[in-house]
Design a protein around this motif. Structure first.
Motif, PDB file in Angstrom:
ATOM      1  N   LEU A 167      -7.116  -3.637   2.664  1.00  0.00           N
ATOM      2  CA  LEU A 167      -6.570  -4.158   1.411  1.00  0.00           C
ATOM      3  C   LEU A 167      -6.227  -3.021   0.457  1.00  0.00           C
ATOM      4  O   LEU A 167      -5.177  -3.028  -0.197  1.00  0.00           O
ATOM      5  N   ILE A 168      -7.130  -2.041   0.367  1.00  0.00           N
ATOM      6  CA  ILE A 168      -6.898  -0.885  -0.501  1.00  0.00           C
ATOM      7  C   ILE A 168      -5.653  -0.125  -0.057  1.00  0.00           C
ATOM      8  O   ILE A 168      -4.814   0.264  -0.885  1.00  0.00           O
ATOM      9  N   GLU A 169      -5.513   0.071   1.249  1.00  0.00           N
ATOM     10  CA  GLU A 169      -4.353   0.805   1.767  1.00  0.00           C
ATOM     11  C   GLU A 169      -3.061   0.034   1.520  1.00  0.00           C
ATOM     12  O   GLU A 169      -2.026   0.624   1.163  1.00  0.00           O
ATOM     13  N   ASN A 170      -3.097  -1.275   1.689  1.00  0.00           N
ATOM     14  CA  ASN A 170      -1.909  -2.087   1.427  1.00  0.00           C
ATOM     15  C   ASN A 170      -1.494  -1.978  -0.048  1.00  0.00           C
ATOM     16  O   ASN A 170      -0.301  -1.827  -0.364  1.00  0.00           O
ATOM     17  N   ASN A 171      -2.467  -2.030  -0.950  1.00  0.00           N
ATOM     18  CA  ASN A 171      -2.173  -1.868  -2.374  1.00  0.00           C
ATOM     19  C   ASN A 171      -1.667  -0.469  -2.688  1.00  0.00           C
ATOM     20  O   ASN A 171      -0.797  -0.286  -3.555  1.00  0.00           O
ATOM     21  N   ARG A 172      -2.207   0.526  -1.987  1.00  0.00           N
ATOM     22  CA  ARG A 172      -1.760   1.909  -2.199  1.00  0.00           C
ATOM     23  C   ARG A 172      -0.279   2.057  -1.822  1.00  0.00           C
ATOM     24  O   ARG A 172       0.487   2.744  -2.514  1.00  0.00           O
ATOM     25  N   ARG A 173       0.128   1.414  -0.728  1.00  0.00           N
ATOM     26  CA  ARG A 173       1.541   1.463  -0.342  1.00  0.00           C
ATOM     27  C   ARG A 173       2.420   0.769  -1.377  1.00  0.00           C
ATOM     28  O   ARG A 173       3.521   1.228  -1.679  1.00  0.00           O
ATOM     29  N   ARG A 174       1.920  -0.336  -1.929  1.00  0.00           N
ATOM     30  CA  ARG A 174       2.674  -1.029  -2.987  1.00  0.00           C
ATOM     31  C   ARG A 174       2.794  -0.153  -4.232  1.00  0.00           C
ATOM     32  O   ARG A 174       3.841  -0.128  -4.884  1.00  0.00           O
ATOM     33  N   ILE A 175       1.725   0.578  -4.539  1.00  0.00           N
ATOM     34  CA  ILE A 175       1.765   1.506  -5.677  1.00  0.00           C
ATOM     35  C   ILE A 175       2.822   2.585  -5.438  1.00  0.00           C
ATOM     36  O   ILE A 175       3.603   2.926  -6.335  1.00  0.00           O
ATOM     37  N   GLN A 176       2.867   3.120  -4.227  1.00  0.00           N
ATOM     38  CA  GLN A 176       3.849   4.155  -3.905  1.00  0.00           C
ATOM     39  C   GLN A 176       5.274   3.645  -4.075  1.00  0.00           C
ATOM     40  O   GLN A 176       6.148   4.368  -4.565  1.00  0.00           O
ATOM     41  N   LEU A 177       5.519   2.387  -3.673  1.00  0.00           N
ATOM     42  CA  LEU A 177       6.850   1.806  -3.826  1.00  0.00           C
ATOM     43  C   LEU A 177       7.220   1.660  -5.301  1.00  0.00           C
ATOM     44  O   LEU A 177       8.361   1.926  -5.703  1.00  0.00           O
ATOM     45  N   GLN A 178       6.246   1.239  -6.112  1.00  0.00           N
ATOM     46  CA  GLN A 178       6.497   1.107  -7.553  1.00  0.00           C
ATOM     47  C   GLN A 178       6.759   2.479  -8.182  1.00  0.00           C
ATOM     48  O   GLN A 178       7.664   2.625  -9.015  1.00  0.00           O
ATOM     49  N   GLU A 179       5.970   3.482  -7.788  1.00  0.00           N
ATOM     50  CA  GLU A 179       6.160   4.826  -8.328  1.00  0.00           C
ATOM     51  C   GLU A 179       7.528   5.378  -7.933  1.00  0.00           C
ATOM     52  O   GLU A 179       8.196   6.042  -8.731  1.00  0.00           O
ATOM     53  N   GLU A 180       7.942   5.086  -6.708  1.00  0.00           N
ATOM     54  CA  GLU A 180       9.246   5.562  -6.246  1.00  0.00           C
ATOM     55  C   GLU A 180      10.376   4.893  -7.023  1.00  0.00           C
ATOM     56  O   GLU A 180      11.377   5.547  -7.358  1.00  0.00           O
TER      57      GLU A 180
END
Length: 372
Positions: A167-180
């Protein structure tokens, strides 16, 4: 279910990585297709390591070793006993030890979680007091720890804890997409100058009419914070930041957030937005911080001025210029960037809660106090 004391080499193959040269000493060994994982990459990865900052050439691989997917990486220098499992084939230096579990005896995820829950603290205590707090392979193998004799039990425990990490990793990927998306928005408007209405604005020498270039010195102050070593931190709600990003937490904050952290040593000019009160080494205060300045600084080319230990020269940093838009476009950007940052903040908060829940369960599961 029975548990027995084991040393790491009783559960699988253990060996140090290999790397005879540093990048500045043998440039021909680097820049090829083979991932070269270092201690910082292990520290900043999650359960599985797939991202890295350096690669080896064919010559580099010849003086090293390519470790298989599933190898547990254990750092023994710089940051002691951090762990991650290779999600890719990779090389690593002798500051990292590789552990490959023997089938039927150990699960790599269980051993990784055992380090997180119990062994990291034990090994760090074991190395304190030396000139450099390094952990040798001999010290690593000298200590024994309790593990379930049945590898299926190890896997059940690891599966349960891994559900939190997934779950943490999935949220981390979503964070990366938002940052991008925020990064691309800034680049589109303020680097490529395709901001709303740009067709109607006269641009002279790269500066739209009504905009101006200003040195950082006129925009913000680079403040000195305070270093906080790991051994004196009391885990708490406030993030501790170094040049490489968040390095831990503490019960007290040094400065009020939100604010901007600037990397000063090693990872020179790295920029981090911190939404809460925090504990930094080098920072821009809440009063002078904004999401516009944060993204602007991420596009500044800072210069290393100290050859032996790369460092940020404050005067040189102050001389770097930033393109400042007119008030209308400044506010337009904030109206686009703030909702993106809010989503990032919410995901980070959720991840913090998941990590806290996982870390509360971890020692009880790894000691056998709780069963799954």
């Amino acid at each position: 279910m029975s548990w027995s004391e084991k040393s790491l080499d009783e559960l699988g193959f253990v060996s140090r990585g290999r790397s005879r040269n540093r990048p500045r000493d043998a440039a021909h060994l680097y820049g090829g297709p083979y991932p070269f994982v270092q201690t910082g990459d292990v520290k900043h990865s999650g359960l599985y390591l797939t991202e890295y900052s350096q690669t080896y050439s064919e010559e580099g691989l010849a003086q090293s070793k390519l470790w298989p997917v599933g190898t547990l990486c254990i750092t023994i220098a710089a940051n002691i006993a951090d762990t991650s499992i290779l999600g890719i084939e990779a090389c690593f230096p002798d500051s990292v030890i590789g552990f490959i579990p023997t089938q039927g005896k150990a699960d790599a995820r269980f051993i990784k979680y055992l380090f997180d829950a119990v062994l990291k603290l034990r090994y760090r205590q074991y190395t304190q007091g030396a000139a450099q707090d390094n952990l040798s392979q001999g010290k690593l193998l000298a200590l024994k720890f309790l593990v379930p004799d049945d590898v299926k039990e190890q896997k059940r425990i690891a599966d349960f804890i891994a559900s939190y990490d997934e779950l943490i990793e999935n949220n981390r990927r979503r964070i990366q997409l938002q940052e991008e998306s925020a990064r691309l928005l800034y680049q589109e408007w303020f680097v490529h100058l395709r901001f709303p209405g740009h067709e109607l604005v006269k641009i002279t020498d790269g500066v739209p009419e009504g905009w101006e270039k200003k040195p950082i010195k006129q925009i913000a102050t680079l403040n000195y914070g305070k270093a906080l070593k790991a051994e004196v931190r009391v885990p708490g709600p406030f993030p501790v930041y170094g040049s490489s990003g968040e390095v831990g937490s503490h019960e007290k904050a040094l400065v009020k957030g939100p604010g901007i952290v600037v990397g000063r040593k090693g990872n020179v000019g790295s920029i981090f937005w911190v939404n809460t009160d925090f504990y930094p080494i080098y920072f821009i205060s809440s009063e002078e911080s904004s999401l516009f300045l944060y993204h602007a600084l991420k596009n500044v080319q800072f210069i290393n001025t100290d050859v032996a230990v790369p460092g940020l020269n404050r005067n040189m940093a102050y001389s770097r210029e930033i393109l400042i838009p007119n008030h209308k476009n400044y506010q337009r950007f904030l109206s686009e960037a703030q909702p993106i940052q809010k989503q990032i903040n919410n995901l980070q908060d959720y991840n913090n809660k998941l990590a806290q829940a996982r870390d509360l369960l971890l020692p009880k599961l790894m000691s056998g106090e709780l069963t799954v």
